[in-house]
Design an enzyme around this catalytic site. Sequence first.
Site, PDB file in Angstrom:
ATOM      1  N   MET A 165       0.821  -1.221   0.000  1.00  0.00           N
ATOM      2  CA  MET A 165       0.000   0.000   0.000  1.00  0.00           C
ATOM      3  C   MET A 165       0.848   1.262   0.000  1.00  0.00           C
ATOM      4  O   MET A 165       0.478   2.270  -0.600  1.00  0.00           O
ATOM      5  CB  MET A 165      -0.903  -0.001   1.228  1.00  0.00           C
ATOM      6  CG  MET A 165      -2.028  -0.990   1.127  1.00  0.00           C
ATOM      7  SD  MET A 165      -3.098  -0.866   2.557  1.00  0.00           S
ATOM      8  CE  MET A 165      -2.642  -2.327   3.450  1.00  0.00           C
TER       9      MET A 165
ATOM     10  N   ASP B 175      12.094   3.306   3.445  1.00  0.00           N
ATOM     11  CA  ASP B 175      11.922   1.862   3.653  1.00  0.00           C
ATOM     12  C   ASP B 175      13.275   1.255   4.032  1.00  0.00           C
ATOM     13  O   ASP B 175      14.308   1.933   4.016  1.00  0.00           O
ATOM     14  CB  ASP B 175      11.377   1.197   2.381  1.00  0.00           C
ATOM     15  CG  ASP B 175      10.507  -0.026   2.659  1.00  0.00           C
ATOM     16  OD1 ASP B 175       9.283   0.029   2.442  1.00  0.00           O
ATOM     17  OD2 ASP B 175      11.070  -1.061   3.095  1.00  0.00           O
TER      18      ASP B 175
ATOM     19  N   VAL C 226      12.099   2.450  10.667  1.00  0.00           N
ATOM     20  CA  VAL C 226      11.207   3.358  11.403  1.00  0.00           C
ATOM     21  C   VAL C 226      11.258   3.186  12.923  1.00  0.00           C
ATOM     22  O   VAL C 226      10.749   4.029  13.656  1.00  0.00           O
ATOM     23  CB  VAL C 226       9.747   3.204  10.919  1.00  0.00           C
ATOM     24  CG1 VAL C 226       9.575   3.767   9.527  1.00  0.00           C
ATOM     25  CG2 VAL C 226       9.266   1.757  11.019  1.00  0.00           C
TER      26      VAL C 226
ATOM     27  N   ASN D 147       3.159   4.467   7.350  1.00  0.00           N
ATOM     28  CA  ASN D 147       2.552   3.263   6.773  1.00  0.00           C
ATOM     29  C   ASN D 147       3.336   1.988   7.087  1.00  0.00           C
ATOM     30  O   ASN D 147       2.754   0.910   7.149  1.00  0.00           O
ATOM     31  CB  ASN D 147       2.445   3.435   5.249  1.00  0.00           C
ATOM     32  CG  ASN D 147       2.198   2.133   4.531  1.00  0.00           C
ATOM     33  OD1 ASN D 147       1.082   1.631   4.485  1.00  0.00           O
ATOM     34  ND2 ASN D 147       3.263   1.537   3.983  1.00  0.00           N
TER      35      ASN D 147
ATOM     36  N   TYR E  23      -0.058  -7.381  17.535  1.00  0.00           N
ATOM     37  CA  TYR E  23      -0.484  -6.639  16.333  1.00  0.00           C
ATOM     38  C   TYR E  23      -1.687  -5.760  16.675  1.00  0.00           C
ATOM     39  O   TYR E  23      -1.701  -4.569  16.368  1.00  0.00           O
ATOM     40  CB  TYR E  23      -0.815  -7.601  15.185  1.00  0.00           C
ATOM     41  CG  TYR E  23      -1.075  -6.875  13.877  1.00  0.00           C
ATOM     42  CD1 TYR E  23      -0.038  -6.283  13.158  1.00  0.00           C
ATOM     43  CD2 TYR E  23      -2.376  -6.757  13.361  1.00  0.00           C
ATOM     44  CE1 TYR E  23      -0.273  -5.602  11.966  1.00  0.00           C
ATOM     45  CE2 TYR E  23      -2.618  -6.079  12.172  1.00  0.00           C
ATOM     46  CZ  TYR E  23      -1.559  -5.505  11.479  1.00  0.00           C
ATOM     47  OH  TYR E  23      -1.801  -4.822  10.300  1.00  0.00           O
TER      48      TYR E  23
ATOM     49  N   LYS F 165      -1.733  -1.662  16.726  1.00  0.00           N
ATOM     50  CA  LYS F 165      -2.633  -0.887  15.865  1.00  0.00           C
ATOM     51  C   LYS F 165      -3.632  -0.075  16.701  1.00  0.00           C
ATOM     52  O   LYS F 165      -4.074   0.997  16.285  1.00  0.00           O
ATOM     53  CB  LYS F 165      -3.347  -1.803  14.869  1.00  0.00           C
ATOM     54  CG  LYS F 165      -2.394  -2.411  13.835  1.00  0.00           C
ATOM     55  CD  LYS F 165      -1.646  -1.336  13.037  1.00  0.00           C
ATOM     56  CE  LYS F 165      -0.815  -1.883  11.901  1.00  0.00           C
ATOM     57  NZ  LYS F 165      -0.100  -0.816  11.154  1.00  0.00           N
TER      58      LYS F 165
HETATM   59  P1  NAD Z   1       3.784  -4.801   2.996  1.00  0.00           P
HETATM   60  O1  NAD Z   1       4.371  -5.888   3.813  1.00  0.00           O
HETATM   61  O2  NAD Z   1       3.374  -5.067   1.592  1.00  0.00           O
HETATM   62  O3  NAD Z   1       4.759  -3.533   2.975  1.00  0.00           O
HETATM   63  C1  NAD Z   1       5.255  -3.002   4.166  1.00  0.00           C
HETATM   64  C2  NAD Z   1       6.496  -2.204   3.841  1.00  0.00           C
HETATM   65  O4  NAD Z   1       7.023  -1.734   5.099  1.00  0.00           O
HETATM   66  C3  NAD Z   1       7.600  -3.031   3.172  1.00  0.00           C
HETATM   67  O5  NAD Z   1       8.134  -2.346   2.058  1.00  0.00           O
HETATM   68  C4  NAD Z   1       8.624  -3.214   4.267  1.00  0.00           C
HETATM   69  O6  NAD Z   1       9.960  -3.304   3.793  1.00  0.00           O
HETATM   70  C5  NAD Z   1       8.428  -1.953   5.091  1.00  0.00           C
HETATM   71  N1  NAD Z   1       8.937  -2.094   6.443  1.00  0.00           N
HETATM   72  C6  NAD Z   1       8.785  -3.139   7.292  1.00  0.00           C
HETATM   73  N2  NAD Z   1       9.458  -2.918   8.427  1.00  0.00           N
HETATM   74  C7  NAD Z   1      10.044  -1.694   8.296  1.00  0.00           C
HETATM   75  C8  NAD Z   1      10.882  -0.916   9.124  1.00  0.00           C
HETATM   76  N3  NAD Z   1      11.283  -1.353  10.333  1.00  0.00           N
HETATM   77  N4  NAD Z   1      11.291   0.296   8.679  1.00  0.00           N
HETATM   78  C9  NAD Z   1      10.919   0.744   7.457  1.00  0.00           C
HETATM   79  N5  NAD Z   1      10.136   0.036   6.621  1.00  0.00           N
HETATM   80  C10 NAD Z   1       9.711  -1.167   7.036  1.00  0.00           C
HETATM   81  O7  NAD Z   1       2.541  -4.247   3.865  1.00  0.00           O
HETATM   82  P2  NAD Z   1       1.114  -3.705   3.453  1.00  0.00           P
HETATM   83  O8  NAD Z   1       0.160  -4.832   3.396  1.00  0.00           O
HETATM   84  O9  NAD Z   1       1.181  -2.768   2.314  1.00  0.00           O
HETATM   85  O10 NAD Z   1       0.771  -2.900   4.803  1.00  0.00           O
HETATM   86  C11 NAD Z   1       1.046  -1.530   4.952  1.00  0.00           C
HETATM   87  C12 NAD Z   1       0.425  -1.060   6.269  1.00  0.00           C
HETATM   88  O11 NAD Z   1      -0.977  -1.368   6.283  1.00  0.00           O
HETATM   89  C13 NAD Z   1       1.022  -1.727   7.506  1.00  0.00           C
HETATM   90  O12 NAD Z   1       1.130  -0.795   8.554  1.00  0.00           O
HETATM   91  C14 NAD Z   1      -0.014  -2.786   7.850  1.00  0.00           C
HETATM   92  O13 NAD Z   1       0.006  -3.120   9.216  1.00  0.00           O
HETATM   93  C15 NAD Z   1      -1.286  -2.116   7.442  1.00  0.00           C
HETATM   94  N6  NAD Z   1      -2.376  -3.047   7.143  1.00  0.00           N
HETATM   95  C16 NAD Z   1      -2.240  -4.051   6.208  1.00  0.00           C
HETATM   96  C17 NAD Z   1      -3.315  -4.894   5.935  1.00  0.00           C
HETATM   97  C18 NAD Z   1      -3.258  -6.007   4.904  1.00  0.00           C
HETATM   98  O14 NAD Z   1      -4.152  -6.856   4.893  1.00  0.00           O
HETATM   99  N7  NAD Z   1      -2.287  -6.040   4.022  1.00  0.00           N
HETATM  100  C19 NAD Z   1      -4.510  -4.709   6.641  1.00  0.00           C
HETATM  101  C20 NAD Z   1      -4.602  -3.703   7.578  1.00  0.00           C
HETATM  102  C21 NAD Z   1      -3.529  -2.865   7.812  1.00  0.00           C
END
Ligand code: NAD
Length: 249
Positions: A17, A36, A63, A89, A155, A159
């Site tokens: 996202m 990232d 982060v 994010n 988790y 959140k």
């Molecule tokens: P994803 O795993 O596709 O991407 C997450 C990105 O964050 C990756 O590029 C990763 O390298 C980066 N990342 C991880 N740890 C990091 C760190 N310590 N420092 C910097 N970057 C870091 O995730 P996504 O599904 O796109 O999720 C994005 C956000 O949305 C997250 O906060 C997640 O909790 C939230 N979310 C996701 C979902 C889902 O179903 N995919 C649902 C609800 C909320």
Amino acid sequence: MRLEGKVALITGAAHGMGAEEARLFAREGAKVAIADIREDDARKVEAEIAEAGGEAMVLMLNVAQEDQWVSSVAEVVARFGKLDILVNNAGISGSGETDITSTDSWDRLMDINAKSVFLGMKHSIPEMEKAGGGAIVNISSISGFVGQETIHPGYNASKGAVRLVTKAAAVQHAKSGIRVNSVHPGMLPPMLTSFQRGDPNREAMNAMVPMGREGKPIEVANAVLFLASDEASYITGTELLVDGGFTAK
Ligand code: NAD
């Protein structure tokens, strides 16, 4: 364009996202810092934005590390002159844990998903004050509203923390012209650390969504764009669910 002249820092923007938000923000006229820990993927997003005529830079930012926030915010301001928008994010999933009572996992989830949001705001807000205001969008989850049976409770706790630290910051910085809101995605394509597509658990989860399907990254990105833009000028401290009706049941 809805973000013309704005400078935005988006964490976790190399994948999922966050990458979608980076591309969308650039299309809407923002200069985007892609932050990232995955450099190759971040460079791909940077190149996509440049090919489409936008402007972006890559920041190697873990982060959870405060010193890296200090240098990253300074780099953005040195390159683009200011900072108007922060999207917190980056995150890791609590799915797929073999031991949902692991204390190490609790600490990791709270550091990367929750402490990161506090750190990001702490180090970005002074620059937004200098710019005369700003907008922060913190990415929480439906897991900040409800418990789930199979994921690590860290988790949900992380959140839930994002949901409430958003409201605290909204109240504390409203008079500085800084709006702070949270977005709560529901079921989306698997996170890097989570179930893979086709997993029977995932199909069962989708069946629990009133709209009967998982969301698309662009459907979340559009909500983030709205809250980051001046169209949301009287909205702060709110929580926007993008979940196909999951939490309405
Ligand atoms: P994803 O795993 O596709 O991407 C997450 C990105 O964050 C990756 O590029 C990763 O390298 C980066 N990342 C991880 N740890 C990091 C760190 N310590 N420092 C910097 N970057 C870091 O995730 P996504 O599904 O796109 O999720 C994005 C956000 O949305 C997250 O906060 C997640 O909790 C939230 N979310 C996701 C979902 C889902 O179903 N995919 C649902 C609800 C909320």
